[in-house]
Write a protein that holds these residues in place. Structure first.
Motif, PDB file in Angstrom:
ATOM      1  N   THR A 118      50.779  -9.422 -29.473  1.00 61.45           N
ATOM      2  CA  THR A 118      51.083  -8.134 -30.095  1.00 61.45           C
ATOM      3  C   THR A 118      52.025  -8.304 -31.277  1.00 61.45           C
ATOM      4  OG1 THR A 118      50.698  -7.004 -28.005  1.00 61.45           O
ATOM      5  CG2 THR A 118      51.971  -5.808 -29.662  1.00 61.45           C
ATOM      6  N   VAL A 119      53.000  -9.196 -31.173  1.00 61.80           N
ATOM      7  CA  VAL A 119      53.861  -9.472 -32.325  1.00 61.80           C
ATOM      8  C   VAL A 119      53.050 -10.134 -33.433  1.00 61.80           C
ATOM      9  CG1 VAL A 119      55.866 -10.755 -33.154  1.00 61.80           C
ATOM     10  CG2 VAL A 119      55.986  -9.557 -30.983  1.00 61.80           C
ATOM     11  N   GLU A 120      52.143 -11.032 -33.090  1.00 57.88           N
ATOM     12  CA  GLU A 120      51.271 -11.607 -34.126  1.00 57.88           C
ATOM     13  C   GLU A 120      50.454 -10.514 -34.802  1.00 57.88           C
ATOM     14  OE1 GLU A 120      50.254 -16.196 -33.032  1.00 57.88           O
ATOM     15  OE2 GLU A 120      49.026 -14.662 -32.059  1.00 57.88           O
ATOM     16  N   HIS A 121      49.914  -9.587 -34.010  1.00 58.86           N
ATOM     17  CA  HIS A 121      49.129  -8.486 -34.583  1.00 58.86           C
ATOM     18  C   HIS A 121      49.986  -7.641 -35.512  1.00 58.86           C
ATOM     19  CE1 HIS A 121      46.701  -4.833 -34.846  1.00 58.86           C
ATOM     20  NE2 HIS A 121      47.764  -4.169 -34.422  1.00 58.86           N
ATOM     21  N   LEU A 122      51.204  -7.302 -35.081  1.00 55.82           N
ATOM     22  CA  LEU A 122      52.102  -6.515 -35.930  1.00 55.82           C
ATOM     23  C   LEU A 122      52.439  -7.274 -37.212  1.00 55.82           C
ATOM     24  CD1 LEU A 122      53.990  -4.203 -36.617  1.00 55.82           C
ATOM     25  CD2 LEU A 122      55.646  -5.162 -35.002  1.00 55.82           C
ATOM     26  N   SER A 123      52.725  -8.561 -37.095  1.00 55.59           N
ATOM     27  CA  SER A 123      52.998  -9.381 -38.278  1.00 55.59           C
ATOM     28  C   SER A 123      51.799  -9.366 -39.219  1.00 55.59           C
ATOM     29  CB  SER A 123      53.315 -10.819 -37.865  1.00 55.59           C
ATOM     30  OG  SER A 123      54.406 -10.874 -36.984  1.00 55.59           O
ATOM     31  N   GLY A 144      41.312 -10.994 -27.885  1.00 54.12           N
ATOM     32  CA  GLY A 144      42.596 -11.047 -28.563  1.00 54.12           C
ATOM     33  C   GLY A 144      42.537 -10.355 -29.910  1.00 54.12           C
ATOM     34  N   PRO A 145      43.695 -10.161 -30.556  1.00 52.77           N
ATOM     35  CA  PRO A 145      43.698  -9.520 -31.864  1.00 52.77           C
ATOM     36  C   PRO A 145      43.054 -10.406 -32.927  1.00 52.77           C
ATOM     37  CG  PRO A 145      45.886 -10.349 -31.337  1.00 52.77           C
ATOM     38  CD  PRO A 145      45.052 -10.540 -30.110  1.00 52.77           C
ATOM     39  N   SER A 146      42.406  -9.775 -33.875  1.00 49.04           N
ATOM     40  CA  SER A 146      41.793 -10.489 -34.998  1.00 49.04           C
ATOM     41  C   SER A 146      42.798 -10.534 -36.139  1.00 49.04           C
ATOM     42  CB  SER A 146      40.512  -9.782 -35.431  1.00 49.04           C
ATOM     43  OG  SER A 146      39.891 -10.447 -36.497  1.00 49.04           O
ATOM     44  N   ASN A 147      43.365 -11.705 -36.385  1.00 45.62           N
ATOM     45  CA  ASN A 147      44.478 -11.854 -37.321  1.00 45.62           C
ATOM     46  C   ASN A 147      44.179 -12.893 -38.391  1.00 45.62           C
ATOM     47  OD1 ASN A 147      45.924 -10.189 -35.585  1.00 45.62           O
ATOM     48  ND2 ASN A 147      47.135 -11.849 -34.702  1.00 45.62           N
ATOM     49  N   ALA A 148      44.812 -12.714 -39.547  1.00 40.82           N
ATOM     50  CA  ALA A 148      44.966 -13.808 -40.505  1.00 40.82           C
ATOM     51  C   ALA A 148      46.278 -14.540 -40.262  1.00 40.82           C
ATOM     52  CB  ALA A 148      44.921 -13.278 -41.934  1.00 40.82           C
ATOM     53  N   VAL A 149      47.242 -13.866 -39.639  1.00 40.66           N
ATOM     54  CA  VAL A 149      48.562 -14.428 -39.376  1.00 40.66           C
ATOM     55  C   VAL A 149      48.657 -14.850 -37.925  1.00 40.66           C
ATOM     56  CG1 VAL A 149      51.034 -13.894 -39.240  1.00 40.66           C
ATOM     57  CG2 VAL A 149      49.681 -13.063 -41.176  1.00 40.66           C
TER      58      VAL A 149
END
Length: 217
Positions: free
Chosen positions: A50-55, A87-92
């Motif tokens: 969730t912190v990765e998603h927020l970032s 899981g969240p789909s992130n670039a970060v």
């Protein structure tokens, strides 16, 4: 769909966004190291994800404002990917060997990118968001709302107390949620607006959005 003009209020500023991010990081630093694998409130992600998603949200909003001619019909095409199914789909993504301190450093750095972009982009700038093409003020408010409500999710999973300042919530509501009911305290109203609680006379939302496009009184 027409919207009621927003009431007169101070604009939502990059300083407001910075306050939201720094308060969130300070709160999350209180979490015990072993708590980061817990589920983040109502989300299907754990607290680390969730912190990765927020970032990633903060980074993504910053880069939308980056091109000399920001896109009005698409996101800047970074590669977003999931590290696991569901899981969240992130670039970060944060380096897990850096531990929770490194994860929060990533969050603070992504927030600083958006703060810098919303401070320096000309106010007439418009850039794509699926909830309405926004100006720098709108992106600052969107980043703050992401920060405030996801820190609420995280606080549930990490066993922390989290109540952000009422004036910050009020300015975010005025900028992004013209349909928010009046009368209730700002923080519970923001949680209602983002589908996380009910309010007296207003059941919990199962579908919600904000309105990022600039509005004039």
């Amino acid at each position: 769909m027409p919207h009621t003009p927003a009431p007169a209020a101070a604009p939502f500023t990059p300083d407001d966004l910075q306050q939201a991010v720094l308060l969130a990081v300070a709160t999350l630093r209180e979490a015990p190291p072993q708590a980061w694998t817990a589920k983040a409130g109502p989300l299907e992600w754990d607290c680390w994800e969730t912190v990765e998603h927020l970032s990633d949200d903060l980074f993504a909003y910053a880069v939308q404002l980056g091109p000399q001619t920001p896109p009005l019909d698409h996101n800047v095409p970074y590669v977003w990917e999931r590290r696991r199914p569901g899981g969240p789909s992130n670039a970060v993504h944060a380096d897990r060997t850096a531990g929770p301190a490194g994860l929060l450093e990533v969050l603070e750095a992504s927030g600083a990118l958006l703060v810098a972009m919303t401070r320096t982009a000309p106010p007439q700038t418009r850039a794509y968001h699926p909830y309405g093409n926004a100006d720098p003020e709108g992106f600052a408010a969107m980043g703050a709302v992401e920060t405030l409500v996801h820190t609420h999710d995280l606080a549930q999973g990490l066993g922390l107390d989290w109540t952000p300042p009422a004036d910050l919530c009020t300015r975010a509501l005025i900028r992004l949620f013209p349909d928010a009911p009046p009368g209730a305290a700002p923080w519970p109203t923001l949680l209602w607006a983002t589908g996380r609680t009910d309010l007296p006379g207003h059941p919990r939302r199962t579908d919600w959005r904000w309105y990022g496009e600039p509005r004039t009184a």
